[in-house]
Structures are given as structure tokens and as C-alpha cells.
Enzyme design. Structure first.
Site, short mmCIF file in Angstrom:
data_model
loop_
_atom_site.label_atom_id
_atom_site.label_comp_id
_atom_site.label_asym_id
_atom_site.label_seq_id
_atom_site.Cartn_x
_atom_site.Cartn_y
_atom_site.Cartn_z
N GLN A 39 0.43 -8.81 -6.73
CA GLN A 39 -0.15 -10.25 -6.89
C GLN A 39 1.08 -10.93 -7.93
O GLN A 39 0.98 -12.14 -7.97
CB GLN A 39 -1.48 -10.19 -7.49
N HIS A 46 4.31 -10.01 1.80
CA HIS A 46 3.34 -11.19 2.39
C HIS A 46 2.59 -11.82 1.41
O HIS A 46 1.91 -12.80 1.70
CB HIS A 46 2.58 -10.60 3.65
N CYS A 98 -10.03 -6.44 2.11
CA CYS A 98 -10.28 -5.20 2.53
C CYS A 98 -12.02 -4.84 2.30
O CYS A 98 -12.27 -4.05 3.03
CB CYS A 98 -9.49 -4.21 1.67
N SER A 155 0.82 -1.16 -0.04
CA SER A 155 -0.09 -0.06 -0.14
C SER A 155 0.77 1.37 -0.20
O SER A 155 0.67 2.12 -0.68
CB SER A 155 -1.03 0.16 1.20
N ASN A 186 -6.00 -8.69 -8.07
CA ASN A 186 -5.98 -9.43 -7.13
C ASN A 186 -7.22 -10.25 -6.78
O ASN A 186 -6.90 -11.41 -5.89
CB ASN A 186 -5.44 -8.54 -5.58
C1 LIG Z 1 -2.19 -6.94 -1.04
C2 LIG Z 1 -2.24 -5.81 -2.11
C3 LIG Z 1 -1.87 -4.61 -1.93
C4 LIG Z 1 -1.45 -4.31 -0.51
O1 LIG Z 1 -0.26 -4.65 0.00
P1 LIG Z 1 0.01 -4.59 1.68
O2 LIG Z 1 1.44 -4.96 1.73
O3 LIG Z 1 -1.20 -5.48 2.14
O4 LIG Z 1 -0.31 -3.15 1.98
C5 LIG Z 1 -1.79 -3.84 -2.98
N1 LIG Z 1 -2.15 -4.07 -4.21
C6 LIG Z 1 -2.41 -5.59 -4.40
C7 LIG Z 1 -2.82 -5.77 -5.78
C8 LIG Z 1 -2.55 -6.37 -3.50
O5 LIG Z 1 -3.01 -7.71 -3.62
#
Ligand SMILES: *Cc1c(COP(=O)(O)O)cnc(C)c1O
Length: 395
Positions: free
Chosen positions: A179, A201, A324, A71, A151
Site C-alpha cells: 500500500q 496494480h 479479499c 501475495s 490496506n
Molecule cells: C493488495 C495487497 C496485497 C496483495 O497484492 P496482490 O498483488 O494483489 O497479490 C498484499 N498486501 C497488501 C497490504 C495489499 O494491499
């Protein structure tokens, strides 16, 4: 049986990542900005991690900035591209309707600050075309941001073609590759990517570690102000353990990219074939141009939330959209952008696999899921009306 099928939300941390992190807590605990040996040992760890990301993306170490996650990397990329544009009097940004909220909400904030944003429509197969981007570029366009892979529905975008279009037009190109990173090969030079976000993660690294690649020459804007860490572009003492874990996970993912895809893709395809056999079900997104582990379906006459609870009772962890948005009653903005009606979008299920899943787990999902769908439909007044022909089927 317990099945974790929500790897697009987050992943288990790999043994290699844990092993890389542990010594950073009690042995290499120094502050990388400190000049004495304990600090410099931590600085060396940090430099080695930066090398790993640079190598994996075909970039230079100084083009890698560590952030607190995907993010933050998205926020910083968009703010940097926007500010560079504004300095040249260009304040138009192009993105898509199915981006992650880290992109969409940052764009909304930029709109309030006087930028103009064009969000491209999503074709029915979930794959944006380079022609759509070409058609949307204007003389005042400063930045294009299009995700590498979605995602929710997993569709992979033609990033190289879009990169070519942007390069030709002299417009900066950012991609949210959260992703895709660790799952698909990424070469920022070959694909003409100027900025790229990733998050540890999502590829078996720890939470709270993001990476922003920004091509040399791009002036990054600070999102976090303070000390001079990360060449002054991201203040705050570096999360050395997290960053080392992220690098170990990324190195492992890059080394096993093809092997993992070859292992996960047949499980995905078996799920797609099995779920397609359920009446009034529809796969969301192109069946082939999608991430190796992503399966996303809509089932008519079903509430996604009830489906998740019943799957959980059977030991299966899945998602009905992005983490989310779950908890809110709005249907997924991705499925709406794909053209699914509200009623249909509510009945969505995402199963996302990784190399940690086993073929028996896929068999188990296929064993229990049709029964759960039938059970929910039997209880549903909407399904009753559909069955009696009092309302038209939308799938
Ligand atoms: C999970 C995700 C994010 C956010 O990443 P975080 O490390 O959880 O802040 C942003 N973009 C996509 C496409 C995601 O899947």
C-alpha cells in the site's frame, strides 16, 4: 457521476504504463532467456525495469526479484526469512494482527511446519510501536514482518524505528509495502529494511506483477520451482510487458510522490471532516499518520454491504474492508484488531482516493452519503433499538 474510490483494492493503469507495455507484446516479444537478438532485446527491457525499482528503493538491481504479485512476494519473503532462521535453530516470527492475509495465512502455514508466531496487538490509533517489537523479540526470533501501511485503515507504521530495533537485535526485517510503494518515499537503506514486497496494480501499474526486494546476502527460498529465471529464485518466463508497465508506473509515481500527496491529502481530510459530522460515526485509525488517500469509517446501525450497494447505485465504487474478505460475512480482522466491537466493525466503509480523483467527486460523495446512511438507519431494527435506548450505543 461515476466515482472510483477504491484505489486501495486496485488502480487504473496509467497511460505511461500502457505505453511501456504495448511494444513488449508485438515488438519485444522475445524470451529474455534466449541468446539471439530478439530475446536479448527483451532481456534489456527487463534489466531496465529492474534498474527503475532498484533506484526507486535505493537498492541494487540484483536485490530485485519479480513475482506474480504482492501475495507471492509476501509468501517468498516469509518463507525465506523463516528458512534462514531455521538453519540457525531460530524459529520464532513476529508480525501483527492486522497484516494482509497474504502474510497471515503464510504465517499460519509456517506454524503448522513448526514455527512459532507472535502477532502484535494493534493500539487504538492503528500504529504499532517499535517498543512493542522490542518487547516481543526473543533469542530465537528470526524474522519480523510488519506492513508499511495498512490496506484497510491506511495507518503508516514507524518502519524506520522498527528497522532500527531489528537491526540492533540481529533479526531480519520484512515489510509488506504494497500500500505504501508509489505513495510514500521508501529508502531501504535508511529504514533498515531487509525485505520488502510491492505490487504494481496498487500504483497504476498492471495486475499480476509484484516486486520482492531482498538485501544481498539473503538466501531466497523458491516458492515456484522450474527454470533459472530471476537468478534461480523465481522460475517461469518473465512477464516482460507487465514488468515494463510496472516500472513505468513506479517511475511516474516516484517522480510525482510529493505532488500527488499534496493533491490527494486535502481531499482525504475533507472527506474525514464531512463524515465525522454524521452522528454515531467514527474514523478508524490515526487521522494524520495515514496514507494520503485513505478514509475508513464505521457507522453504527449500518451493514457495510448494503451501504456499498446503495453507493454503487449512485455511481460510487468503495469498499467495506479488503476485497479479499468482502463476500464473506465475517467482519474485518483489521477493525476487530483495532478494538471495534463486531456490530460496529460490520458497518465499515473504506474510501481510497488517488491522484485520478477530483475534488468534485469528494463533494458528490459528501452530498449522497449522509442520506444513504439515514435511509439505512431508518430501515434498521438495530438502529430503532439504539434510538429507543433499548441497547447502548457503542460509538
Ligand atoms: C493488495 C495487497 C496485497 C496483495 O497484492 P496482490 O498483488 O494483489 O497479490 C498484499 N498486501 C497488501 C497490504 C495489499 O494491499
Amino acid at each position: 457521476m461515476n466515482v472510483y474510490a477504491d484505489n486501495a483494492a486496485t488502480t487504473a493503469v496509467s497511460d505511461a504504463a500502457v505505453a511501456a507495455m504495448l511494444p513488449c507484446f508485438q515488438e519485444f516479444y522475445g524470451n529474455p532467456s534466449s541468446l539471439y537478438t530478439t530475446g536479448q532485446l527483451a532481456a534489456e527491457k527487463l534489466a531496465a525495469a529492474r534498474e527503475v525499482f532498484a533506484r526507486g528503493l535505493n537498492a541494487q538491481p540484483r536485490e530485485i526479484t519479480f513475482t506474480s504479485g504482492g501475495s507471492e512476494a509476501d509468501n517468498q519473503a516469509l518463507r525465506s526469512g523463516a528458512a534462514m532462521g531455521a538453519r540457525k535453530g531460530k524459529k520464532h516470527i513476529i508480525s501483527t494482527k492486522f497484516e494482509h492475509h497474504a502474510i497471515l495465512h503464510t504465517l499460519q502455514a509456517l506454524e503448522k511446519e513448526g514455527y512459532e508466531v507472535t502477532l502484535l496487538d494493534i493500539p487504538p490509533d492503528g500504529v504499532v510501536t517499535a517498543q512493542q517489537v522490542r518487547d516481543a523479540i526473543r533469542p530465537d526470533t528470526c524474522l519480523v514482518s510488519i506492513m508499511f501501511a495498512n490496506n484497510e485503515i491506511g495507518t503508516v507504521q514507524p518502519i524506520g524505528e522498527i528497522g532500527d530495533v531489528c537491526r540492533e537485535a540481529g533479526v531480519l526485517f520484512h515489510t509488506d509495502a504494497v500500500q505504501a510503494a508509489g505513495h510514500l518515499a521508501i529508502d531501504v537503506e535508511a529504514l533498515h529494511i531487509d525485505m520488502l514486497s510491492m505490487s504494481a496494480h496498487k500504483f497504476h501499474g498492471p495486475k499480476g506483477v509484484g516486486v520482492l526486494y531482498a538485501r544481498r546476502g539473503i538466501a531466497l527460498e523458491n516458492v515456484i520451482y522450474g527454470g533459472a529465471q530471476e537468478r534461480g529464485k523465481r522460475a517461469g518466463t518473465e512477464n516482460v510487458p507487465g514488468i515494463c508497465g510496472a516500472a513505468a508506473a513506479f517511475a511516474e509515481a516516484c517522480a510525482n510522490l510529493e505532488k500527488n500527496a499534496a493533491y490527494v491529502t486535502p481531499m482525504r481530510d475533507k472527506l474525514i471532516a464531512g463524515l465525522s459530522a454524521i452522528p454515531y460515526s467514527i474514523l478508524n485509525g490515526d487521522p494524520v499518520r495515514r496514507l494520503p488517500g485513505n478514509v475508513n469509517f464505521c457507522f453504527e446501525g449500518i451493514e457495510g454491504e448494503s451501504l456499498l450497494l446503495l453507493l454503487d447505485a449512485k455511481g460510487i465504487a468503495a469498499s467495506s474492508g479488503s476485497a479479499c474478505t468482502s463476500g464473506s460475512l465475517d467482519p474485518s480482522h483489521v477493525l476487530l484488531a483495532l478494538g471495534r466491537p463486531h456490530e460496529v466493525a460490520h458497518g465499515s466503509l473504506r474510501l481510497s482516493l488517488s491522484e485520478y480523483n477530483k475534488p468534485e467527486e469528494v463533494d458528490y460523495i459528501l452530498e449522497v452519503l449522509p442520506g444513504i446512511i439515514q435511509y439505512l438507519r431508518d430501515m434498521s431494527p438495530v438502529w430503532d433499538e439504539l434510538e429507543k435506548g433499548h441497547r447502548p450505543h457503542l460509538i
